[in-house]
Design a protein around this motif. Structure first.
Motif, PDB file in Angstrom:
ATOM      1  N   VAL A   9       0.840  -1.203   0.000  1.00  0.00           N
ATOM      2  CA  VAL A   9       0.000   0.000   0.000  1.00  0.00           C
ATOM      3  C   VAL A   9       0.878   1.258   0.000  1.00  0.00           C
ATOM      4  N   LEU A  10       2.051   1.171   0.618  1.00  0.00           N
ATOM      5  CA  LEU A  10       2.978   2.306   0.594  1.00  0.00           C
ATOM      6  C   LEU A  10       3.406   2.603  -0.840  1.00  0.00           C
ATOM      7  N   VAL A  11       3.731   1.550  -1.601  1.00  0.00           N
ATOM      8  CA  VAL A  11       4.086   1.714  -3.022  1.00  0.00           C
ATOM      9  C   VAL A  11       2.898   2.288  -3.782  1.00  0.00           C
ATOM     10  N   TYR A  12       1.693   1.813  -3.444  1.00  0.00           N
ATOM     11  CA  TYR A  12       0.489   2.299  -4.125  1.00  0.00           C
ATOM     12  C   TYR A  12       0.279   3.795  -3.878  1.00  0.00           C
ATOM     13  N   PHE A  13       0.427   4.232  -2.611  1.00  0.00           N
ATOM     14  CA  PHE A  13       0.251   5.659  -2.319  1.00  0.00           C
ATOM     15  C   PHE A  13       1.340   6.504  -2.990  1.00  0.00           C
ATOM     16  N   ALA A  14       2.554   5.971  -3.033  1.00  0.00           N
ATOM     17  CA  ALA A  14       3.624   6.681  -3.745  1.00  0.00           C
ATOM     18  C   ALA A  14       3.261   6.832  -5.221  1.00  0.00           C
ATOM     19  N   THR A  15       2.676   5.794  -5.800  1.00  0.00           N
ATOM     20  CA  THR A  15       2.241   5.843  -7.202  1.00  0.00           C
ATOM     21  C   THR A  15       1.154   6.898  -7.389  1.00  0.00           C
ATOM     22  N   LEU A  16       0.201   6.956  -6.443  1.00  0.00           N
ATOM     23  CA  LEU A  16      -0.835   7.997  -6.511  1.00  0.00           C
ATOM     24  C   LEU A  16      -0.208   9.381  -6.560  1.00  0.00           C
ATOM     25  N   ALA A  17       0.770   9.614  -5.682  1.00  0.00           N
ATOM     26  CA  ALA A  17       1.397  10.937  -5.608  1.00  0.00           C
ATOM     27  C   ALA A  17       2.168  11.256  -6.886  1.00  0.00           C
ATOM     28  N   VAL A  18       2.923  10.307  -7.402  1.00  0.00           N
ATOM     29  CA  VAL A  18       3.727  10.531  -8.613  1.00  0.00           C
ATOM     30  C   VAL A  18       2.822  10.830  -9.801  1.00  0.00           C
ATOM     31  N   LEU A  19       1.757  10.053  -9.966  1.00  0.00           N
ATOM     32  CA  LEU A  19       0.819  10.315 -11.066  1.00  0.00           C
ATOM     33  C   LEU A  19       0.196  11.702 -10.922  1.00  0.00           C
ATOM     34  N   GLY A  20      -0.161  12.056  -9.693  1.00  0.00           N
ATOM     35  CA  GLY A  20      -0.764  13.366  -9.475  1.00  0.00           C
ATOM     36  C   GLY A  20       0.179  14.504  -9.793  1.00  0.00           C
ATOM     37  N   VAL A  21       1.403  14.434  -9.255  1.00  0.00           N
ATOM     38  CA  VAL A  21       2.377  15.510  -9.466  1.00  0.00           C
ATOM     39  C   VAL A  21       2.709  15.667 -10.948  1.00  0.00           C
ATOM     40  N   THR A  22       2.862  14.553 -11.661  1.00  0.00           N
ATOM     41  CA  THR A  22       3.183  14.590 -13.093  1.00  0.00           C
ATOM     42  C   THR A  22       2.136  15.362 -13.878  1.00  0.00           C
ATOM     43  N   ASN A  23       0.880  15.132 -13.580  1.00  0.00           N
ATOM     44  CA  ASN A  23      -0.198  15.811 -14.302  1.00  0.00           C
ATOM     45  C   ASN A  23      -0.400  17.239 -13.820  1.00  0.00           C
ATOM     46  N   ILE A  24      -0.150  17.479 -12.533  1.00  0.00           N
ATOM     47  CA  ILE A  24      -0.274  18.847 -12.017  1.00  0.00           C
ATOM     48  C   ILE A  24       0.757  19.756 -12.666  1.00  0.00           C
ATOM     49  N   MET A  25       1.960  19.238 -12.911  1.00  0.00           N
ATOM     50  CA  MET A  25       3.007  20.043 -13.539  1.00  0.00           C
ATOM     51  C   MET A  25       2.598  20.521 -14.932  1.00  0.00           C
ATOM     52  N   ALA A  26       1.761  19.747 -15.608  1.00  0.00           N
ATOM     53  CA  ALA A  26       1.303  20.160 -16.940  1.00  0.00           C
ATOM     54  C   ALA A  26       0.246  21.257 -16.851  1.00  0.00           C
ATOM     55  N   ARG A  27      -0.559  21.241 -15.773  1.00  0.00           N
ATOM     56  CA  ARG A  27      -1.595  22.270 -15.591  1.00  0.00           C
ATOM     57  C   ARG A  27      -1.585  22.738 -14.142  1.00  0.00           C
ATOM     58  N   PRO A  28      -0.566  23.520 -13.732  1.00  0.00           N
ATOM     59  CA  PRO A  28      -0.437  23.914 -12.313  1.00  0.00           C
ATOM     60  C   PRO A  28      -1.588  24.766 -11.795  1.00  0.00           C
ATOM     61  N   GLU A  29      -2.379  25.366 -12.696  1.00  0.00           N
ATOM     62  CA  GLU A  29      -3.495  26.194 -12.239  1.00  0.00           C
ATOM     63  C   GLU A  29      -4.543  25.373 -11.486  1.00  0.00           C
ATOM     64  N   ILE A  30      -4.473  24.040 -11.612  1.00  0.00           N
ATOM     65  CA  ILE A  30      -5.443  23.195 -10.933  1.00  0.00           C
ATOM     66  C   ILE A  30      -5.315  23.318  -9.416  1.00  0.00           C
ATOM     67  N   LEU A  31      -4.169  23.772  -8.919  1.00  0.00           N
ATOM     68  CA  LEU A  31      -3.977  23.943  -7.480  1.00  0.00           C
ATOM     69  C   LEU A  31      -4.964  24.945  -6.888  1.00  0.00           C
ATOM     70  N   GLY A  32      -5.504  25.796  -7.739  1.00  0.00           N
ATOM     71  CA  GLY A  32      -6.501  26.753  -7.273  1.00  0.00           C
ATOM     72  C   GLY A  32      -7.767  26.097  -6.767  1.00  0.00           C
ATOM     73  N   ALA A  33      -7.985  24.828  -7.113  1.00  0.00           N
ATOM     74  CA  ALA A  33      -9.191  24.117  -6.669  1.00  0.00           C
ATOM     75  C   ALA A  33      -9.215  23.919  -5.160  1.00  0.00           C
ATOM     76  N   LEU A  34      -8.057  24.088  -4.488  1.00  0.00           N
ATOM     77  CA  LEU A  34      -8.019  23.954  -3.034  1.00  0.00           C
ATOM     78  C   LEU A  34      -8.761  25.098  -2.347  1.00  0.00           C
ATOM     79  N   ASN A  35      -9.043  26.144  -3.084  1.00  0.00           N
ATOM     80  CA  ASN A  35      -9.789  27.275  -2.541  1.00  0.00           C
ATOM     81  C   ASN A  35     -11.257  26.894  -2.404  1.00  0.00           C
ATOM     82  N   PRO A  36     -11.844  26.972  -1.197  1.00  0.00           N
ATOM     83  CA  PRO A  36     -13.250  26.582  -1.018  1.00  0.00           C
ATOM     84  C   PRO A  36     -14.228  27.438  -1.808  1.00  0.00           C
TER      85      PRO A  36
END
Length: 610
Positions: free
Chosen positions: A162-189
């Motif tokens: 599960v540790l490897v799985y969560f690391a995979t989740l993070a890597v996939l997320g970061v890779t795609n966020i780097m292509a569209r960093p404006e998505i970080l704005g979604a953290l704003n309620p």
């Protein structure tokens, strides 16, 4: 922490496989445009914050019963405090209903988790689509087949996988966020608020799919006794929550650039070469998540038996070291049949997702109500603090539950049907036991009266007789039948009552209470917690009795077995009395349940109208 990551977070960790997808293409589809993408992501992030971090980690996990969590543990904790109060019956009903909904969850979780992971095969290679259903069914059958062997060996690799799985989740997320960093704005309620302003009706319906992101939150509370509140809380805040957030943001970033990826954003985040390995990692994670909920079903069932909501069932221990690792055959095979029928019937994770939300939100809402009672009656919080907190939880859970009710026709009926059946079974057994005790008590004789009037005139033989009794005050029916037919008593008589207390574990040094009544009569009460293992011969051997030390080879155990006859006497509906009689007939023998030696037991039968 590693153990907690492997067991506790498997369910919520696999939510990214289907939560975002269902939010956009579920029963109430959304357009994959910036407003909806940002709105859904904002709801997911803040729901994880409010429900998991604040409600469960910060507040609910304070309501533990000697370290144990879960609906039955919470019910037992509250019952000790408000026993005899006007809310007692309502609290018991809520606790039993929460447990009933859990069984619906235990059926749906393996089905939707494994199916959603295996569906990645069609994303990796379209030609593999026909294999999804048979592969999913094969994995699930294999998972249930290995339960009897125990999970100790497999459990050792749960954490690292599960540790490897969560690391995979993070890597996939970061890779795609780097292509569209404006998505970080979604953290704003503000985006969640804007979603409701632009499209209030659709936003409300979307909550029914967004809530899938917190499936498994109840597991944090239920599994608290295994790992402790601290380990679970730190694991959530430092690893699980950040990895889940990154992955959801990555899926949102992918949808901003490619709205067509809404068909399966989790697997489409990965490059083509990595999709097949990702299916393997995700499938392993879903198997682990399924294992956790299956083990939870065994644990909840044992608690229900000990607390008097289910008849005695065969419970096998799969580990010589860990008492909590158990296997209950009838529960295992019932779950297997239900899970396979569910997969074959719905055939896709989308259909199952509609059923999933009601079980999750229903359990969460009941937990909120019970924690509210704990705030006032146990923790003694001031109303000015307690009412806003519990009010916030009630509003959040109530809104999400109401949204999921709109998916009743699409599959939401299934967990409610399962919960209704389980609720009837649990309450019928509990009420039936109470009625049976009342019927037995009608002709019972107090021990003191019996000793004074009868004991001295009976022929006594060598050895010890142990009569199991549900009441600690009167003569058990098995003794009366033995005297009626054999007209003798042993020189030492033990009237034994086993009591299950409303705590997980009872101190071994306080296990037995002995009262000596003279004429060779001993009243013994053995007390156990609702998660303790019952072993009557072992504990009797450590109990100081009048006369010679306890010797198993010169002891006879007498058990009463009643053949129940449904009648029109006041009690339960006739069909429930018949159901109770059938359950009683098919329950495991008290001899096996109490670990009595087979060659030292005498059963005396009788008929009893209920």
């Amino acid at each position: 922490m590693l153990g907690a990551i492997g067991v506790v977070f498997g369910d919520i960790g696999t939510s990214p496989l289907y939560a975002m997808k269902e939010s956009f293409i579920g029963p109430h589809p959304l357009a994959a445009d910036p407003v909806h993408i940002f709105g859904v992501l904002s709801l997911v992030f803040w729901m994880l914050m409010m429900v998991v971090t604040f409600k469960y980690v910060a507040v609910t996990m304070r309501a533990h019963n000697k370290g144990e969590g879960g609906s039955f543990a919470l019910l037992a904790l509250i019952s000790r405090t408000v026993e005899g109060g006007k809310w007692t019956a309502g609290l018991v009903t809520m606790g039993v209903l929460a447990a009933a909904l859990f069984y619906g969850d235990a059926i749906i979780t393996p089905a939707i988790s494994v199916l959603s992971a295996v569906e990645g095969l069609a994303v990796a290679e379209a030609g593999l689509a026909p294999l999804i259903l048979p592969v999913s069914v094969g994995i699930l059958i294999g998972l249930f087949l290995i339960q009897a062997r125990g999970t100790a060996r497999v459990g050792a690799i749960f954490g690292p996988v599960v540790l490897v799985y969560f690391a995979t989740l993070a890597v996939l997320g970061v890779t795609n966020i780097m292509a569209r960093p404006e998505i970080l704005g979604a953290l704003n309620p503000v985006w969640a608020v804007r979603f409701f302003e632009v499209d209030p009706g659709t936003a409300f319906l979307a909550l029914g799919s967004v809530v899938l992101a917190v499936t498994g939150a109840e597991a944090l509370y239920a599994d608290m006794g295994h790992f402790g509140r601290k380990a679970i809380g730190i694991s959530w805040l430092t690893l699980v929550y950040p990895c889940l957030t990154l992955n959801y943001l990555g899926q949102g970033a992918l949808l901003l650039g490619n709205p067509q990826a809404v068909s399966n954003p989790f697997f489409l985040m990965a490059p083509e070469w990595a999709r097949l390995p990702l299916v393997g990692i995700a499938t392993l994670a879903t198997i682990i998540a399924s294992q956790a909920v299956i083990s939870g079903a065994f644990s909840v069932t044992r608690q229900a038996i000990q607390l008097g909501f289910l008849p005695r069932l065969s419970i096998l221990h799969t580990s010589a070291k860990a008492a909590g690792q158990i296997y209950i055959p009838v529960v295992n095979w019932t779950l297997l049949v239900a899970v396979v029928l569910l997969v074959v019937g719905f055939q896709a994770s989308t259909g199952l997702a509609a059923a999933y939300g009601i079980a999750v939100t229903g359990t969460m809402f009941i937990t909120t109500c019970m924690v509210g009672v704990a705030m006032f009656r146990i923790w003694k919080w001031k109303p000015i603090v307690a009412w806003p907190v519990i009010g916030l939880f009630v509003v959040i859970d109530g809104v999400y539950f109401a949204s999921n009710l709109t998916k009743f026709v699409d599959g939401g009926w299934f967990p409610l049907l399962v919960a209704a059946v389980v609720f009837v079974v649990l309450t019928t057994w509990s009420s039936g036991r109470r009625i049976m005790r009342e019927r037995l008590a009608e002709g019972a004789i107090p021990l003191a009266v019996f000793i004074k009037s009868t004991a001295g005139s009976l022929h006594r033989i060598r050895g010890t007789s142990v009569f199991m009794a549900s009441s600690a005050e009167t003569i058990p029916s098995a003794m009366l039948h033995n005297i009626k037919h054999n007209q003798v008593l042993h020189e030492r008589v033990v009237i034994l009552t086993v009591q299950i207390e409303e705590v997980p574990h009872w101190p071994p040094e306080k296990r037995s209470v002995v009262t000596r009544h003279g004429e060779g009569f001993n009243r013994v009460v053995l007390r156990y917690g609702f998660m303790d293992e019952i072993d009557v011969p072992h504990d009797l051997a450590n109990t100081p009795l009048a006369g010679a030390p306890f010797n198993l080879m010169t002891t006879s155990f007498f058990l009463g077995r009643q053949k129940l006859i449904a009648s029109k006497r006041p009690g339960m509906a006739l069909w429930r009395e018949r159901l109770f009689a059938w359950m009683n007939k098919n329950s495991e023998s008290a001899m096996e349940f109490f670990k009595l030696p087979t060659n030292r037991v005498v059963e005396l039968g009788s008929q009893l109208e209920i």
